[in-house]
Design a protein around this motif. Sequence first.
Motif, PDB file in Angstrom:
ATOM      1  N   ALA A   1       1.345  77.003  27.206  1.00 56.92           N
ATOM      2  CA  ALA A   1       1.510  76.236  28.436  1.00 56.92           C
ATOM      3  C   ALA A   1       0.279  75.430  28.801  1.00 56.92           C
ATOM      4  N   GLY A   2      -0.844  75.675  28.108  1.00 55.54           N
ATOM      5  CA  GLY A   2      -2.069  74.953  28.413  1.00 55.54           C
ATOM      6  C   GLY A   2      -3.032  75.705  29.294  1.00 55.54           C
ATOM      7  N   CYS A   3      -2.774  76.987  29.515  1.00 58.61           N
ATOM      8  CA  CYS A   3      -3.659  77.806  30.338  1.00 58.61           C
ATOM      9  C   CYS A   3      -4.745  78.445  29.481  1.00 58.61           C
ATOM     10  N   SER A   4      -5.853  78.772  30.099  1.00 58.99           N
ATOM     11  CA  SER A   4      -6.847  79.639  29.477  1.00 58.99           C
ATOM     12  C   SER A   4      -6.602  81.056  29.977  1.00 58.99           C
ATOM     13  N   MET A   5      -7.310  82.030  29.387  1.00 59.41           N
ATOM     14  CA  MET A   5      -7.017  83.419  29.729  1.00 59.41           C
ATOM     15  C   MET A   5      -8.244  84.300  29.583  1.00 59.41           C
ATOM     16  N   ILE A   6      -8.341  85.277  30.471  1.00 58.46           N
ATOM     17  CA  ILE A   6      -9.220  86.431  30.272  1.00 58.46           C
ATOM     18  C   ILE A   6      -8.303  87.626  30.094  1.00 58.46           C
TER      19      ILE A   6
END
Length: 364
Positions: A174-179
């Motif tokens: 979706a184009g998100c970054s993540m921790i």
Amino acid sequence: MSVATQTQVCDRPLFIGGSWRPGGGGEWLEVLNPADESVVSRHAVATATDLDEALAAAQTGFETWRQTTPLHRSEVLRGAAALIRQRLDPIARDLTREQGKPLAQARMEIEGCARHFEWAAEEGRRAYGRVIPANQPGLMWTVTRHPVGPVAAFTPWNFPASQAAGKIGSALAAGCSMILKGPEDAPGGCIALAQALADAGLPAGVLNLVFGRPAEISAHLIASPIIRKVSFTGSVPVGKLLAQQAAGHMKPCTMELGGHAPVMVFADMDPIEVAQTLVQGKFRNAGQVCISPTRFYVEAPIYDQVVEAFVAGAEKLVVGDGLDPRTEMGPLAHDRRLAAVEAAVIGAVEAGAQVRTGGERLGN
């Protein structure tokens, strides 16, 4: 650094801003093989400073990744899936050593991670918008999809790789970054996924991986204004707590919480065949599955036959070390679950249940 393919006692570091590193406090906690309680690895413990650096990296990574075309995102995810398949055997062995499930089940889980990434890769290319009929001449209303922002994700120990893969794949597509806060009891699967994505060309900061003390990590991440979405898989009590924390900041949550799955068996079923299916479902991953059956409703005409066949099937199961190819059910993942299952058996007997087989520890 290919930490996920080591077979000796190895370190499970943090992954922040594209770099593998120990925690800022220099603390490491041991990970035990539940089959024999030997130390198989140790994971780094993230400090508040580490988490702040992960947050900053996720924000920077998001600014890069959101501008990346869906086609390129798809290519990265597909590349990671291919690498996971190439590394499947060593990753699966690490998973079994840390979590306990039979090696065949671990292999299926890792293969499932590759499929998760491939599915997300295709879905991400089809994040279509809509054109809505306007209520006035000369107007056009359109809906376009945009990534929500950096995501804080928390995954469990029972399926330590596949649960992480589902969250990572969806967010990245979706184009998100993540921790990602991976499971401390079995950190190797998340390590392997992060390594595969890095090797496939994922930009630094798009995925960050931390371990440590879960309550401290979740409270710190959810409270940060950088985090725009929370995703959690685990128990109902913890899910309620995280949802409350997220609500205080008006952040959307996706929760996959513990199940209470019933099985209904009707009289027109083959009692022998259905019992075999029930045994597989109940004892898969030693019962440590969100949808593992918790109760059975069996129509009276075949009740006795189903019970007898179920008992016989349970008694045939080979229980042992997950790395032994003969093993059909491995150990419970840690001593917390052992105590819980023993308490459940004792409580059931005190309430009038009859133990037909088992009911106590096997061997060690």
